[in-house]
Motif scaffolding. Sequence first.
Motif, PDB file in Angstrom:
ATOM      1  N   MET A  26      50.285  46.044 -39.547  1.00 10.97           N
ATOM      2  CA  MET A  26      49.382  47.146 -39.243  1.00 10.97           C
ATOM      3  C   MET A  26      49.525  47.527 -37.777  1.00 10.97           C
ATOM      4  N   ASN A  27      49.565  48.801 -37.488  1.00 10.16           N
ATOM      5  CA  ASN A  27      49.674  49.282 -36.126  1.00 10.16           C
ATOM      6  C   ASN A  27      48.329  49.199 -35.433  1.00 10.16           C
ATOM      7  N   GLN A  28      48.218  48.363 -34.415  1.00  3.72           N
ATOM      8  CA  GLN A  28      46.968  48.157 -33.728  1.00  3.72           C
ATOM      9  C   GLN A  28      47.023  48.870 -32.381  1.00  3.72           C
ATOM     10  N   THR A  29      46.173  49.846 -32.191  1.00  2.00           N
ATOM     11  CA  THR A  29      46.135  50.601 -30.960  1.00  2.00           C
ATOM     12  C   THR A  29      44.985  50.113 -30.105  1.00  2.00           C
ATOM     13  N   PRO A  30      45.255  49.488 -28.967  1.00  2.00           N
ATOM     14  CA  PRO A  30      44.177  48.968 -28.145  1.00  2.00           C
ATOM     15  C   PRO A  30      43.250  50.081 -27.682  1.00  2.00           C
ATOM     16  N   SER A  31      41.954  49.798 -27.643  1.00  2.00           N
ATOM     17  CA  SER A  31      40.988  50.781 -27.181  1.00  2.00           C
ATOM     18  C   SER A  31      40.781  50.610 -25.690  1.00  2.00           C
ATOM     19  N   ALA A  32      39.871  51.417 -25.146  1.00  2.00           N
ATOM     20  CA  ALA A  32      39.598  51.376 -23.711  1.00  2.00           C
ATOM     21  C   ALA A  32      38.568  50.320 -23.349  1.00  2.00           C
ATOM     22  N   ASP A  33      38.079  49.571 -24.332  1.00  2.00           N
ATOM     23  CA  ASP A  33      37.072  48.558 -24.063  1.00  2.00           C
ATOM     24  C   ASP A  33      37.619  47.487 -23.132  1.00  2.00           C
ATOM     25  N   THR A  34      36.753  46.961 -22.278  1.00  2.00           N
ATOM     26  CA  THR A  34      37.144  45.865 -21.404  1.00  2.00           C
ATOM     27  C   THR A  34      37.134  44.560 -22.181  1.00  2.00           C
ATOM     28  N   GLY A  35      37.700  43.505 -21.551  1.00  2.51           N
ATOM     29  CA  GLY A  35      37.740  42.220 -22.224  1.00  2.51           C
ATOM     30  C   GLY A  35      36.372  41.735 -22.620  1.00  2.51           C
ATOM     31  N   PHE A  36      35.396  41.848 -21.698  1.00  3.67           N
ATOM     32  CA  PHE A  36      34.046  41.393 -22.022  1.00  3.67           C
ATOM     33  C   PHE A  36      33.464  42.178 -23.182  1.00  3.67           C
ATOM     34  N   GLN A  37      33.631  43.488 -23.165  1.00  3.39           N
ATOM     35  CA  GLN A  37      33.085  44.326 -24.237  1.00  3.39           C
ATOM     36  C   GLN A  37      33.684  43.960 -25.582  1.00  3.39           C
ATOM     37  N   ILE A  38      34.968  43.672 -25.592  1.00  2.00           N
ATOM     38  CA  ILE A  38      35.647  43.325 -26.841  1.00  2.00           C
ATOM     39  C   ILE A  38      35.035  42.072 -27.448  1.00  2.00           C
ATOM     40  N   TRP A  39      34.867  41.029 -26.633  1.00  2.00           N
ATOM     41  CA  TRP A  39      34.346  39.769 -27.160  1.00  2.00           C
ATOM     42  C   TRP A  39      32.858  39.850 -27.454  1.00  2.00           C
ATOM     43  N   TRP A  40      32.137  40.638 -26.679  1.00  2.00           N
ATOM     44  CA  TRP A  40      30.710  40.824 -26.942  1.00  2.00           C
ATOM     45  C   TRP A  40      30.507  41.526 -28.283  1.00  2.00           C
ATOM     46  N   GLN A  41      31.290  42.575 -28.530  1.00  3.00           N
ATOM     47  CA  GLN A  41      31.190  43.283 -29.801  1.00  3.00           C
ATOM     48  C   GLN A  41      31.616  42.393 -30.963  1.00  3.00           C
ATOM     49  N   LEU A  42      32.609  41.536 -30.724  1.00  3.44           N
ATOM     50  CA  LEU A  42      33.097  40.648 -31.776  1.00  3.44           C
ATOM     51  C   LEU A  42      32.001  39.680 -32.226  1.00  3.44           C
ATOM     52  N   MET A  43      31.141  39.287 -31.290  1.00  3.07           N
ATOM     53  CA  MET A  43      30.048  38.375 -31.630  1.00  3.07           C
ATOM     54  C   MET A  43      28.942  39.071 -32.413  1.00  3.07           C
ATOM     55  N   ARG A  44      29.030  40.429 -32.515  1.00  8.07           N
ATOM     56  CA  ARG A  44      28.038  41.226 -33.238  1.00  8.07           C
ATOM     57  C   ARG A  44      26.621  40.859 -32.780  1.00  8.07           C
ATOM     58  N   PRO A  45      26.291  41.247 -31.555  1.00  7.64           N
ATOM     59  CA  PRO A  45      25.033  40.795 -30.940  1.00  7.64           C
ATOM     60  C   PRO A  45      23.779  41.125 -31.736  1.00  7.64           C
TER      61      PRO A  45
END
Length: 303
Positions: free
Chosen positions: A1-20
């Motif tokens: 699958m073609n994965q296109t990185p977004s403009a999110d920062t590293g912290f934002q990526i992991w914070w969103q991954l935790m589904r706050p």
Amino acid sequence: MNQTPSADTGFQIWWQLMRPHTLTAAFVPVFLGTALALEHTKLHVLLFLAMMIASLLIQAATNMFNEYFDYKRGLDTEESIGIGGAIVRNGVKPKTVLNMAFAFFGIALLLGLYICSITTWWIALIGLICMAVGYFYTGGPLPIAYTPFGELASGFFMGGIIIYISFYIQTGFVTNGAILFSIPVIILIGAIMLSNNIRDRVGDQEAGRKTIAILIGHDPAVTLLATMFIVSYLWVIILVLGVYGSLWLFLTYLSIPKAIQAVNGFKGKNNPLEMMPAMKSTAQTNTLYGFLLSIGLCLTYIF
């Protein structure tokens, strides 16, 4: 699958991954279980903090396992609603997400060892069972999330069991009152999962899941969600009449508007994006209810 990185920062990526928005399912039970214990003992701050952090880590790891296994099964795409999106939108390697989830489990285990060293080693067995449920919720050959038992499993293990452990590590025992107080929290954490399944009903059905929302349909599932809210608020009357007799517990009723907002947000909606605010309101209802119930308990002790 073609994965296109977004403009999110590293912290934002992991914070969103935790589904706050789902972390309330870990915060509320620890807070309430500890508040219940204050009637019997003084607060052991380090045990409270260890339990809180461990529970949050387990919940976050469960969300990461969900992200990983849904991706591996081809369920998540860049257009998927309600996911962290680290893999399909931000270009994070699936193995990295999986390893991070296990790392969170590892830290939680270390905190668990500290808790056990002060209390009892039976906590280790119960904790391992809870972690196994977190993993097998979306992992394994027959994920719990693919069955009609997702709401029950998440409510009982992330709601009831966490309350009992939080109470026990402070007091050394569990009372009938703690069990009674756990009932509405079990229901409301199950409601968070139900709201997620209502939102994802169409996509989940195409993927072969058999959630409650799929089995009974959208409108009955929304009715079930409303019923769960109603039972939770009626349960306060049982608590007042049968356990503490304190009107302070009715502070929980301040969260009723948020529950109404959640139910109304699902009515007549079909697009998952349109139902995101309703799912958020469901999680907020759990947070407000649990927090206000805990505050009501503390005020009962004072007055």
